[in-house]
Design a protein around this motif. Structure first.
Motif: not given
Length: 316
Positions: A152-153, A156-157, A164
């Protein structure tokens, strides 16, 4: 062969019956009153008694068990203490989500484990084989939820390539469904793929040491050619057992991954039921998970019989 399958089927049914008794008994001995929890701390004794009568929890324990297990046989899981909604449709709806996640995770695991496991076995005396084994061992030590958070980090981020979390049904938007499925499926599949890689490597190494494979290579076959023609079927026998265990592990691992990625699956439903002390809902979800694990073991026994002629000969 038919007799062996019939015997395994009887063992499956007996195990399912024993599991239902254990699950029901465990929920029955838990402290606290689900009716009072559902109605709140200010509920009157009359309201609590009415709820007990409504759900049949004021009857003898054996009667309650029989009503519950006979309902399971017909697909009737009862009604939720908290919402009053039927539990069966909720489980069916959430199960479809979890199956997508688990099967996608297993596909990722197989795509990782099969080529890497074979390569690690064929190159076990070289540096590349040692590095592959080391990476697989590292993957075994990493928990699924940590992989999910890292993905996710990164994707997505920072990169913003994928969402995410959340869930979109495949019938609503196939593209959004695929994009939201990628990260949770990879989170499940990476760790399980690392575990499966080691089992594939071990199975291939055992086959490579067999005399019939040495004979095939002595006749002029290349190592990979001899393995594909004569070794993969024998190597598949122990791997099939591990696959069933991996699927069961993925079902349990999906509980955490669904929380990390905010996916409305069976695991989220189970955790919500535990948090709300909706014991009838928890019983239903746990029984579905138990049924899935026992069914996987039964399928593995059948596949064992189909793959290994020695078992078929012994069953005659």
């Amino acid at each position: 062969m038919a007799l062996r399958i019939l015997r395994k089927g009887l063992i499956f049914l007996v195990s399912l019956g024993v599991a239902s008794v254990v699950v029901f008994a465990f929920m029955a001995v838990l402290p606290g009153d689900p009716a009072r929890v559902a109605l709140g701390t200010n509920a009157t004794p009359e309201a609590v008694a009415q709820m007990h009568e409504r759900y049949g929890t004021d009857r003898p324990v054996l009667v309650q068990y029989w009503d519950w297990v006979s309902g399971l046989a017909t697909g009737d899981f009862g009604r939720s203490y908290v919402s009053g909604a039927e539990i069966g449709p909720q489980i069916l709806d959430r199960l479809q989500v979890t199956l997508w996640l688990v099967l996608s995770g297993m596909l990722v695991a197989l795509l990782i484990a099969l080529p890497l496991g074979v390569a690690a076995a064929m190159r076990h005396r070289h540096l590349s084989g040692t590095l592959l084994s080391g990476f697989s061992q590292l993957g075994v030590a990493v928990p699924n939820f940590l992989v999910g958070i890292m993905l996710i980090t990164l994707f997505a981020v920072h990169l913003r390539w994928l969402p995410s979390g959340g869930w979109t049904a495949p019938a609503e938007d196939p593209g959004a469904f695929a994009r939201r499925l990628v990260l949770p499926a990879v989170s499940l599949g990476l760790v399980q793929g690392a575990i499966l890689t080691r089992y594939v490597r071990s199975a291939i190494l055992d086959v490579l040491r067999e005399d019939y494979l040495r004979t095939a290579r002595a006749k002029g076959m290349r190592p990979y050619q001899a393995l594909v023609r004569h070794g993969l079927r024998n190597a598949a026998i122990p791997v099939v057992t591990v696959l069933a265990l991996q699927l069961a592990t993925l079902l349990i691992g999906a509980v955490v991954i669904e929380r990390v990625f905010v996916i409305p699956g069976l695991g989220s439903l189970l955790l919500d039921g535990v948090g709300n002390r909706d014991l009838l809902l928890v019983q239903g979800v746990v029984m579905v998970l138990v049924l899935a694990v026992l069914l996987l073991n039964f399928v593995v026994d059948v596949l064992y019989t189909a793959l290994d002629p020695r078992i078929r000969m012994a069953a005659r």
